[in-house]
Design a protein around this motif. Structure first.
Motif, mmCIF file in Angstrom:
data_model
loop_
_atom_site.group_PDB
_atom_site.id
_atom_site.type_symbol
_atom_site.label_atom_id
_atom_site.label_comp_id
_atom_site.label_asym_id
_atom_site.label_seq_id
_atom_site.Cartn_x
_atom_site.Cartn_y
_atom_site.Cartn_z
ATOM 1 N N GLU A 32 4.302 94.084 55.726
ATOM 2 C CA GLU A 32 4.885 95.385 55.389
ATOM 3 C C GLU A 32 3.948 96.518 55.812
ATOM 4 O O GLU A 32 4.394 97.526 56.363
ATOM 5 C CB GLU A 32 5.176 95.468 53.884
ATOM 6 C CG GLU A 32 5.924 96.711 53.464
ATOM 7 C CD GLU A 32 7.284 96.864 54.141
ATOM 8 O OE1 GLU A 32 7.630 98.002 54.504
ATOM 9 O OE2 GLU A 32 7.996 95.860 54.318
ATOM 10 N N GLU A 33 2.660 96.347 55.578
ATOM 11 C CA GLU A 33 1.709 97.374 55.999
ATOM 12 C C GLU A 33 1.698 97.486 57.521
ATOM 13 O O GLU A 33 1.625 98.584 58.065
ATOM 14 C CB GLU A 33 0.323 97.075 55.436
ATOM 15 C CG GLU A 33 0.295 97.284 53.933
ATOM 16 C CD GLU A 33 -1.057 97.072 53.298
ATOM 17 O OE1 GLU A 33 -2.079 97.303 53.961
ATOM 18 O OE2 GLU A 33 -1.090 96.695 52.113
ATOM 19 N N LYS A 35 4.229 96.905 59.494
ATOM 20 C CA LYS A 35 5.471 97.572 59.897
ATOM 21 C C LYS A 35 5.361 99.082 59.786
ATOM 22 O O LYS A 35 6.027 99.815 60.516
ATOM 23 C CB LYS A 35 6.646 97.092 59.037
ATOM 24 C CG LYS A 35 7.151 95.731 59.407
ATOM 25 C CD LYS A 35 8.334 95.229 58.599
ATOM 26 C CE LYS A 35 8.901 96.115 57.545
ATOM 27 N NZ LYS A 35 9.948 95.497 56.734
ATOM 28 N N GLN A 36 4.533 99.553 58.870
ATOM 29 C CA GLN A 36 4.411 100.992 58.655
ATOM 30 C C GLN A 36 3.552 101.674 59.717
ATOM 31 O O GLN A 36 3.599 102.892 59.865
ATOM 32 C CB GLN A 36 3.823 101.278 57.269
ATOM 33 C CG GLN A 36 4.668 100.740 56.135
ATOM 34 C CD GLN A 36 6.107 101.232 56.176
ATOM 35 O OE1 GLN A 36 6.365 102.401 56.402
ATOM 36 N NE2 GLN A 36 7.050 100.314 55.993
ATOM 37 N N LEU A 37 2.786 100.909 60.446
ATOM 38 C CA LEU A 37 1.916 101.478 61.483
ATOM 39 C C LEU A 37 2.712 101.646 62.765
ATOM 40 O O LEU A 37 3.436 100.761 63.181
ATOM 41 C CB LEU A 37 0.710 100.569 61.719
ATOM 42 C CG LEU A 37 -0.182 100.373 60.496
ATOM 43 C CD1 LEU A 37 -1.120 99.199 60.715
ATOM 44 C CD2 LEU A 37 -0.950 101.637 60.191
ATOM 45 N N SER A 38 2.573 102.774 63.410
ATOM 46 C CA SER A 38 3.333 103.002 64.644
ATOM 47 C C SER A 38 2.460 102.726 65.858
ATOM 48 O O SER A 38 1.240 102.717 65.784
ATOM 49 C CB SER A 38 3.860 104.431 64.689
ATOM 50 O OG SER A 38 2.788 105.337 64.812
ATOM 51 N N ASN A 42 4.775 106.090 69.274
ATOM 52 C CA ASN A 42 5.350 106.443 67.981
ATOM 53 C C ASN A 42 6.793 105.965 67.793
ATOM 54 O O ASN A 42 7.598 106.646 67.193
ATOM 55 C CB ASN A 42 5.243 107.950 67.740
ATOM 56 C CG ASN A 42 5.339 108.270 66.258
ATOM 57 O OD1 ASN A 42 5.020 107.444 65.428
ATOM 58 N ND2 ASN A 42 5.792 109.467 65.944
ATOM 59 N N GLN A 44 7.363 102.547 66.787
ATOM 60 C CA GLN A 44 7.267 101.377 65.921
ATOM 61 C C GLN A 44 8.099 100.203 66.433
ATOM 62 O O GLN A 44 8.834 99.564 65.684
ATOM 63 C CB GLN A 44 7.652 101.744 64.491
ATOM 64 C CG GLN A 44 6.720 102.769 63.898
ATOM 65 C CD GLN A 44 7.131 103.194 62.517
ATOM 66 O OE1 GLN A 44 8.288 103.368 62.235
ATOM 67 N NE2 GLN A 44 6.148 103.371 61.645
ATOM 68 N N TRP A 46 7.905 97.077 66.968
ATOM 69 C CA TRP A 46 7.214 95.814 66.754
ATOM 70 C C TRP A 46 8.160 94.727 66.274
ATOM 71 O O TRP A 46 9.133 94.988 65.579
ATOM 72 C CB TRP A 46 6.113 95.974 65.696
ATOM 73 C CG TRP A 46 5.100 97.011 66.012
ATOM 74 C CD1 TRP A 46 4.803 98.110 65.249
ATOM 75 C CD2 TRP A 46 4.248 97.083 67.137
ATOM 76 N NE1 TRP A 46 3.822 98.844 65.848
ATOM 77 C CE2 TRP A 46 3.457 98.239 67.016
ATOM 78 C CE3 TRP A 46 4.069 96.291 68.268
ATOM 79 C CZ2 TRP A 46 2.518 98.613 67.949
ATOM 80 C CZ3 TRP A 46 3.124 96.667 69.204
ATOM 81 C CH2 TRP A 46 2.357 97.806 69.044
ATOM 82 N N SER A 115 -5.872 96.853 62.429
ATOM 83 C CA SER A 115 -5.546 97.539 61.171
ATOM 84 C C SER A 115 -5.017 96.541 60.142
ATOM 85 O O SER A 115 -5.333 96.638 58.950
ATOM 86 C CB SER A 115 -4.514 98.637 61.420
ATOM 87 O OG SER A 115 -5.045 99.627 62.273
#
Length: 184
Positions: A32-33, A35-38, A42, A44, A46, A115
């Motif tokens: 989940e973390e 998924k929040q990173l782009s 920009n 996303q 993934w 990350s």
């Protein structure tokens, strides 16, 4: 020293993990973390494939030129460890795939994994970055995508492992003034 800086300074790749699979809540939190990173553009774009099945990991290794061991005496290493044994020691293998302009997303996928390594540490999960599309996934990309059921519009870009450490010994920070040069 703040907590984030301490995590960054003490982060080390781990290549030997306990046999325990990641707890579902730890795996889902890390994903989940991620998924929040782009990515750099920009968008996303993934797709994450988390593999915990040892049979599938072995098939992945066989398709992967970097891991594939053609003879029983192969001595290629990562950080002094025989690469033929690395997959055996990982409880969860993560393949990050991207879509769109691979020129930018390939580098971003490795940054994203870095990350996610820091995020994983918050849950007591250790990790190791293993490689990129060029070094590991490109040669048999189509077969790898089929094995892992990666959607057609995505390309495997980065792979690494997660697991619980066997030994959680604190890492000592070594300050080496000789590794920095400032030219003004």
């Amino acid at each position: 020293m703040n907590n984030l800086m301490r995590k960054i300074l003490l982060k080390r790749s781990v290549y030997s993990f306990s046999a325990n699979l990641l707890r579902e809540e730890d795996l889902m939190a890390i994903l989940e973390e991620g998924k929040q990173l782009s990515n750099v553009v920009n968008n996303q774009a993934w797709h994450f494939t988390a593999i915990q099945n040892k049979v599938v990991m072995k098939k992945f290794a066989e398709l992967n030129a970097y891991f594939a061991i053609k003879t029983g005496t192969d001595d290629r290493t990562i950080s002094g460890r025989n690469i033929s044994k690395i997959i055996d020691n990982i409880s969860t293998l993560l393949v990050i795939s991207g879509s769109g302009d691979i020129k930018y997303t390939e580098d971003a996928a490795s940054t994203l994994f870095g990350s996610m390594m820091l995020a994983a540490d918050s849950y007591g999960v250790k990790s190791c970055w293993l490689g990129t599309r060029e070094s590991m996934l490109e040669e048999n990309s189509e077969a790898i995508s089929q094995l892992l059921q990666i959607p057609e519009e995505y390309t495997p870009l980065c792979v690494g492992g997660f697991g619980y450490p066997i030994d959680d010994t604190d890492v000592k920070v070594t300050y080496l003034d000789s590794v920095v040069k400032i030219i003004r």
